[in-house]
Design a protein around this motif. Structure first.
Motif, PDB file in Angstrom:
ATOM      1  N   LEU A 198       6.328 -11.462  30.890  1.00  0.00           N
ATOM      2  CA  LEU A 198       6.979 -11.072  29.630  1.00  0.00           C
ATOM      3  C   LEU A 198       6.230 -11.613  28.415  1.00  0.00           C
ATOM      4  O   LEU A 198       6.112 -10.946  27.392  1.00  0.00           O
ATOM      5  CB  LEU A 198       8.420 -11.575  29.619  1.00  0.00           C
ATOM      6  N   LEU A 199       5.693 -12.836  28.554  1.00  0.00           N
ATOM      7  CA  LEU A 199       4.952 -13.435  27.439  1.00  0.00           C
ATOM      8  C   LEU A 199       3.521 -12.934  27.403  1.00  0.00           C
ATOM      9  O   LEU A 199       2.869 -12.800  28.440  1.00  0.00           O
ATOM     10  CB  LEU A 199       4.931 -14.966  27.564  1.00  0.00           C
ATOM     11  N   VAL A 204       6.769 -13.298  23.008  1.00  0.00           N
ATOM     12  CA  VAL A 204       7.316 -12.020  23.447  1.00  0.00           C
ATOM     13  C   VAL A 204       7.045 -10.998  22.356  1.00  0.00           C
ATOM     14  O   VAL A 204       7.282 -11.265  21.174  1.00  0.00           O
ATOM     15  CB  VAL A 204       8.844 -12.117  23.675  1.00  0.00           C
ATOM     16  N   SER A 256       8.588  -5.237  23.578  1.00  0.00           N
ATOM     17  CA  SER A 256       9.245  -5.562  24.853  1.00  0.00           C
ATOM     18  C   SER A 256      10.658  -6.059  24.625  1.00  0.00           C
ATOM     19  O   SER A 256      11.590  -5.704  25.358  1.00  0.00           O
ATOM     20  CB  SER A 256       8.429  -6.608  25.614  1.00  0.00           C
ATOM     21  N   ALA A 257      10.854  -6.895  23.598  1.00  0.00           N
ATOM     22  CA  ALA A 257      12.196  -7.395  23.290  1.00  0.00           C
ATOM     23  C   ALA A 257      13.129  -6.252  22.922  1.00  0.00           C
ATOM     24  O   ALA A 257      14.311  -6.237  23.311  1.00  0.00           O
ATOM     25  CB  ALA A 257      12.125  -8.413  22.162  1.00  0.00           C
ATOM     26  N   LEU A 302      11.912 -17.557  23.698  1.00  0.00           N
ATOM     27  CA  LEU A 302      12.748 -16.367  23.542  1.00  0.00           C
ATOM     28  C   LEU A 302      13.661 -16.450  22.326  1.00  0.00           C
ATOM     29  O   LEU A 302      14.455 -15.532  22.082  1.00  0.00           O
ATOM     30  CB  LEU A 302      13.604 -16.173  24.796  1.00  0.00           C
ATOM     31  N   ASN A 348       0.186  -8.023  30.847  1.00  0.00           N
ATOM     32  CA  ASN A 348       1.120  -8.643  29.892  1.00  0.00           C
ATOM     33  C   ASN A 348       0.658  -8.460  28.451  1.00  0.00           C
ATOM     34  O   ASN A 348       1.479  -8.257  27.548  1.00  0.00           O
ATOM     35  CB  ASN A 348       1.321 -10.127  30.210  1.00  0.00           C
ATOM     36  N   ASP A 374       1.815  -5.247  26.723  1.00  0.00           N
ATOM     37  CA  ASP A 374       3.267  -5.026  26.736  1.00  0.00           C
ATOM     38  C   ASP A 374       3.721  -4.433  28.066  1.00  0.00           C
ATOM     39  O   ASP A 374       4.568  -3.530  28.110  1.00  0.00           O
ATOM     40  CB  ASP A 374       3.705  -4.105  25.592  1.00  0.00           C
TER      41      ASP A 374
END
Length: 236
Positions: A5-6, A12, A16-17, A44, A214, A217
């Protein structure tokens, strides 16, 4: 979470968020699973993109920012195993109850969610695994350079399973996205496994479904392209 995710810079992406927040808005539960402790939560901060945080490779679980479950290794157990490892040549061990990790000091025993043991020619994985007590498990990560130890039976999937049971969700209806050996239990335990294209070669070889890197994204892009797979009412 790292290398999944990172992005490589440790953040982030807004994209993606946004994708994760959109899935949550239609009822999809989002769990972030990481080897990190408090620093995972900090990464996060400001993103309304998850329902629960599985930390320390499953040893600690937070729901809505509150402790849901915790499994520590007791200080006396750590002292015993570290005495064995030190005799065998282990150096540079660190422990974590929460971030940051701290160097192991036998004069100051502490409970911990996990132990980090560097693997070297003098203290290879075989030596660690051969001296590992039955009360602890170890996973080898970072291309064989590091062992992460936790209480036996604790891993990312056991943490996720506690949450699935809490929410009344079957594991076959869950999707796991990972990149390294410590992700294997959840990749094997969930109904669909997705591996990041920047994941370790051994993990990539085990699963056919791959997400972009990653830094491209990958989590957001894969989920955005496959929404209908796990949320039929949302068109991809």
């Amino acid at each position: 979470m790292d290398r999944t995710l990172l992005k490589s810079g440790g953040a982030v992406s807004a994209y993606s968020a946004e994708v994760l927040a959109g899935l949550r808005a239609v009822g999809v539960k989002v769990v972030v699973a990481t080897a990190r402790g408090a620093s995972g939560r900090a990464k996060l901060a400001g993103f309304d993109c998850y329902d629960a945080l599985v930390q320390h490779n499953g040893a600690r679980i937070e729901v809505a920012g509150q402790l849901f479950s915790g499994d520590v290794i007791r200080a006396d157990e750590i002292a015993e195993v570290m005495a064995r490892f030190t005799e065998l040549g282990a150096v540079g061990a660190r422990w974590a109850l929460d971030d940051p990790t701290r160097p192991y000091d036998p004069a100051e025993p502490n409970d911990a969610y996990k132990l980090y043991i560097p693997l070297t020619e003098r203290f290879p994985a075989e030596a660690l695994l051969g001296a590992l007590p039955g009360s602890m498990d170890a996973v080898i990560v970072d291309q064989g350079a590091l062992a992460i130890m936790a209480r036996a039976g604790v891993n990312k999937m056991t943490g996720i399973q506690k949450l699935l049971d809490h929410w009344g969700i079957d594991a076959k209806d869950a999707i796991a996205i990972g990149d390294d050996n410590n992700d294997l239990p959840m990749l094997e335990g969930c109904g669909l496994a997705v591996v990041m294209s920047n994941g370790t070669s051994s993990v990539l070889e085990r699963f056919s479904e791959h997400a972009p890197r990653n830094d491209d994204d990958g989590v957001g892009r894969w989920l955005d392209a496959h929404r209908s797979l796990f949320c039929p009412e949302v068109e991809a």
